[in-house]
Design an enzyme around this catalytic site. Structure first.
Site, PDB file in Angstrom:
ATOM      1  N   LYS A 154       0.835  -1.130   0.073  1.00  0.00           N
ATOM      2  CA  LYS A 154       0.127  -0.037  -0.078  1.00  0.00           C
ATOM      3  C   LYS A 154       0.812   1.247  -0.152  1.00  0.00           C
ATOM      4  O   LYS A 154       0.591   2.266  -0.719  1.00  0.00           O
ATOM      5  CB  LYS A 154      -0.997   0.067   1.290  1.00  0.00           C
ATOM      6  CG  LYS A 154      -1.528   1.126   1.473  1.00  0.00           C
ATOM      7  CD  LYS A 154      -2.556   1.484   0.391  1.00  0.00           C
ATOM      8  CE  LYS A 154      -3.091   3.066   0.612  1.00  0.00           C
ATOM      9  NZ  LYS A 154      -4.301   3.206  -0.100  1.00  0.00           N
ATOM     10  N   CYS A 157      -3.321  10.762   1.221  1.00  0.00           N
ATOM     11  CA  CYS A 157      -2.642   9.754   1.063  1.00  0.00           C
ATOM     12  C   CYS A 157      -1.414   9.770   0.348  1.00  0.00           C
ATOM     13  O   CYS A 157      -0.308   9.604   1.012  1.00  0.00           O
ATOM     14  CB  CYS A 157      -3.568   8.847   0.014  1.00  0.00           C
ATOM     15  SG  CYS A 157      -5.408   8.720   0.642  1.00  0.00           S
TER      16      CYS A 157
HETATM   17  N1  SAJ Z   1      -1.655  14.867  -9.088  1.00  0.00           N
HETATM   18  C1  SAJ Z   1      -0.848  15.420  -9.860  1.00  0.00           C
HETATM   19  N2  SAJ Z   1      -0.535  14.701 -10.934  1.00  0.00           N
HETATM   20  C2  SAJ Z   1      -0.845  13.785 -11.342  1.00  0.00           C
HETATM   21  C3  SAJ Z   1      -1.619  12.932 -10.630  1.00  0.00           C
HETATM   22  C4  SAJ Z   1      -2.060  13.398  -9.487  1.00  0.00           C
HETATM   23  O1  SAJ Z   1      -0.330  16.529  -9.624  1.00  0.00           O
HETATM   24  O2  SAJ Z   1      -0.625  13.280 -12.562  1.00  0.00           O
HETATM   25  C5  SAJ Z   1      -1.964  15.106  -7.655  1.00  0.00           C
HETATM   26  C6  SAJ Z   1      -3.573  15.456  -7.774  1.00  0.00           C
HETATM   27  O3  SAJ Z   1      -3.896  16.821  -8.158  1.00  0.00           O
HETATM   28  C7  SAJ Z   1      -3.591  15.417  -5.933  1.00  0.00           C
HETATM   29  C8  SAJ Z   1      -2.626  14.347  -5.834  1.00  0.00           C
HETATM   30  O4  SAJ Z   1      -1.647  14.215  -6.600  1.00  0.00           O
HETATM   31  O5  SAJ Z   1      -3.477  16.673  -5.546  1.00  0.00           O
HETATM   32  C9  SAJ Z   1      -3.243  12.897  -5.317  1.00  0.00           C
HETATM   33  O6  SAJ Z   1      -4.314  12.531  -6.410  1.00  0.00           O
HETATM   34  P1  SAJ Z   1      -4.600  11.195  -6.899  1.00  0.00           P
HETATM   35  O7  SAJ Z   1      -5.747  11.349  -7.759  1.00  0.00           O
HETATM   36  O8  SAJ Z   1      -3.288  10.650  -7.676  1.00  0.00           O
HETATM   37  O9  SAJ Z   1      -4.607  10.253  -5.926  1.00  0.00           O
HETATM   38  P2  SAJ Z   1      -5.608  10.209  -4.374  1.00  0.00           P
HETATM   39  O10 SAJ Z   1      -4.540  10.915  -3.425  1.00  0.00           O
HETATM   40  O11 SAJ Z   1      -6.949  10.844  -4.751  1.00  0.00           O
HETATM   41  O12 SAJ Z   1      -5.710   8.733  -4.272  1.00  0.00           O
HETATM   42  C10 SAJ Z   1      -4.678   7.769  -4.200  1.00  0.00           C
HETATM   43  C11 SAJ Z   1      -4.821   6.543  -5.088  1.00  0.00           C
HETATM   44  N3  SAJ Z   1      -3.324   5.824  -5.150  1.00  0.00           N
HETATM   45  C12 SAJ Z   1      -2.945   5.882  -6.339  1.00  0.00           C
HETATM   46  O13 SAJ Z   1      -3.162   5.914  -7.264  1.00  0.00           O
HETATM   47  C13 SAJ Z   1      -1.574   4.984  -6.230  1.00  0.00           C
HETATM   48  C14 SAJ Z   1      -5.792   5.662  -4.720  1.00  0.00           C
HETATM   49  O14 SAJ Z   1      -5.821   4.626  -5.605  1.00  0.00           O
HETATM   50  C15 SAJ Z   1      -5.567   5.311  -3.171  1.00  0.00           C
HETATM   51  O15 SAJ Z   1      -6.609   4.455  -2.825  1.00  0.00           O
HETATM   52  C16 SAJ Z   1      -5.728   6.442  -2.338  1.00  0.00           C
HETATM   53  O16 SAJ Z   1      -4.495   7.484  -2.761  1.00  0.00           O
HETATM   54  C17 SAJ Z   1      -5.353   6.162  -0.826  1.00  0.00           C
HETATM   55  O17 SAJ Z   1      -6.311   6.206   0.076  1.00  0.00           O
HETATM   56  O18 SAJ Z   1      -4.200   5.854  -0.474  1.00  0.00           O
END
Ligand code: SAJ
Length: 433
Positions: A215, A269
């Site tokens: 995780k 996360c």
């Molecule tokens: N972000 C970027 N660039 C990207 C992708 C995301 O700047 O290319 C930023 C987003 O804007 C945001 C942050 O990263 O601020 C996180 O967003 P996210 O959509 O990537 O992820 P979370 O935090 O909503 O959810 C993550 C997910 N983990 C992964 O994709 C590995 C989700 O599957 C997990 O279940 C969740 O964390 C968790 O609960 O741990």
């Protein structure tokens, strides 16, 4: 618990993960008791309503509560399966705080009985599930616990992390693959039988420590890759390049897939979990630690660039588009957009306007800054500078004709057709007279 009867389930913690999980298990026909420390949350759910925003969750909760399959309480009751989904924050030194997990263990310990399965879903540092096991053993010396008895244990204990994406939780809860880590292989098998009742994705069994690490690794992987994109964006700013164009072109290579830069990494996360790895192995994690620094540093870079832009145009009306930590959700925790907007509000006061369709009102830190909340139409009609901080669909779909005359700082790359989007510092601002 006989395999042909549906287990009674107790879900501890009814937050962003616990409530959807409880609802999905109830939909599979199991009777679920949701446990929460907040009476308000409990009352809301028992009315068939919800206290968080998530796609389709309201209808699902309403349905399973009406059918008598889900109820909520502040008081624990006996069950066959206990699912713990409580927060695991970190302290100011980035050390993980597992006190809510242990507290959940203390809550369920008195009602545990032979045959019960205890599953931890909260993101946790490696070794937490075994700590939970040790706590339960201490509190219930009458029960034989796995890994601490040569006989068949009375209860099973496993770690099964959630990996759902906010905004797609219900779909991903059902369809994502799951890693199920047992304290012993027998524990993993017991937990597997439970998840198969409501998960369509593949459920892969392993040991508890590997599942805990998996995780953390998933989110650290993402953080490191976003850091690469954010570092590229800062390099591109310095070189006067359009980072979006560079990434678009590079990603045409069959083995390159660069993620999207943004104003930083938010949520509870990806910006948190990598620290659990760093804390567990501080000497071995320079890359993961540096990535965290790069992503946090990006917020300050955006603040500096936005401040320079506003300072260069003291008469301009400025709209910050978005406060959420990512697109199309109402979650403002650890949000870089919120950080940037509040810094601008504090510095420039009434010159700053905030557009956030997912917020009924501005967060507390905007009080007395002079900044006001407006809607996207007001922003497009009255503001001269648009600072895009969140890629909400409602912003993304604004046609060029309605923003072509604006000075735009697009930290999310949602408007590639914007004429002055990149070199906005040098562009001429057409101020309303
Ligand atoms: N972000 C970027 N660039 C990207 C992708 C995301 O700047 O290319 C930023 C987003 O804007 C945001 C942050 O990263 O601020 C996180 O967003 P996210 O959509 O990537 O992820 P979370 O935090 O909503 O959810 C993550 C997910 N983990 C992964 O994709 C590995 C989700 O599957 C997990 O279940 C969740 O964390 C968790 O609960 O741990």
């Amino acid at each position: 618990m006989k395999s042909d009867t549906k287990p009674a389930v107790c879900v501890v913690g009814l937050g962003y993960i616990g409530l959807p999980t409880a609802a999905v298990i109830a939909r599979a026909g199991c009777k679920v008791l949701g446990l929460d420390v907040s009476q308000k949350v409990v009352d809301t759910i028992n009315r068939g309503e919800i206290h968080i925003e998530e796609v389709d969750l309201d209808g699902l909760v309403h349905g399973v509560v009406a059918r008598g399959l889900l109820s909520a309480s502040t008081e624990v009751a006996p069950a066959d399966v206990f699912v713990i989904a409580v927060p695991t924050p970190f302290d100011k030194d980035h050390a993980p705080d597992i006190s809510y997990v242990l507290s959940a263990g203390r809550t369920i310990a008195p009602v545990l009985k032979q045959g019960d399965v205890v599953i931890l879903e909260s993101t946790s540092p490696v070794g937490t599930t075994e700590q939970l096991r040790d706590l339960l053993a201490e509190l219930r010396p009458d029960l034989k616990v796995p890994g601490r008895t040569a006989e068949i244990p009375d209860i099973s204990i496993a770690y099964c992390p959630e990996r759902v994406l906010p905004g797609r939780i219900l779909e991903e809860l059902t369809n994502n693959d799951r890693s199920i880590g047992g304290v012993t292989p027998r524990c993993a098998r017991k937990a597997l039988a439970f998840y198969k009742r409501f998960v369509r994705g593949e459920c892969v069994t392993t040991d508890a420590r590997s599942a805990e690490m998996t995780k953390l690794v998933e989110n650290a992987y993402r953080d490191v890759n976003i850091a690469f994109a954010n570092e590229l964006s800062i390099v591109s700013d310095t070189m006067g390049l359009d980072v979006w164009e560079v990434i678009r072109l590079a990603n045409r290579h069959p083995r390159v897939n660069i993620l999207s830069p943004g104003p930083g990494v938010g949520g509870h996360c990806i910006a948190v979990d990598p620290w659990f790895i760093v804390h567990g192995a501080p000497e071995q994690t320079p890359l993961i630690r540096t990535a965290r620094g790069v992503n946090d540093g990006k917020m300050h870079h955006v603040v500096a660039r936005a401040e320079a832009l506003v300072e260069a145009h003291p008469k301009a009306k400025v709209a910050c588009l978005g406060l959420a930590f990512k697109a199309n959700i109402d979650d403002f925790r650890e949000s870089p957009a919120r950080f940037v907007a509040s810094r601008l509000a504090r510095k420039f006061g009434s010159q700053i306007h905030i557009v956030e369709p997912y917020a009924a009102q501005l967060p507390i830190e905007f009080t007395d800054t002079g900044a006001t909340q407006i809607d996207i139409d007001d922003a497009l009609e009255t503001c001269d500078i648009l600072i895009v901080l969140v890629d909400h669909d409602v912003f993304r779909v604004v046609p060029l004709a309605e923003r072509a005359e604006k000075l735009v700082y697009d930290t999310r790359g949602i408007w590639p057709d914007q004429p002055q989007a990149v070199r906005e510092q040098e562009a001429a601002l057409r101020l309303a007279s």
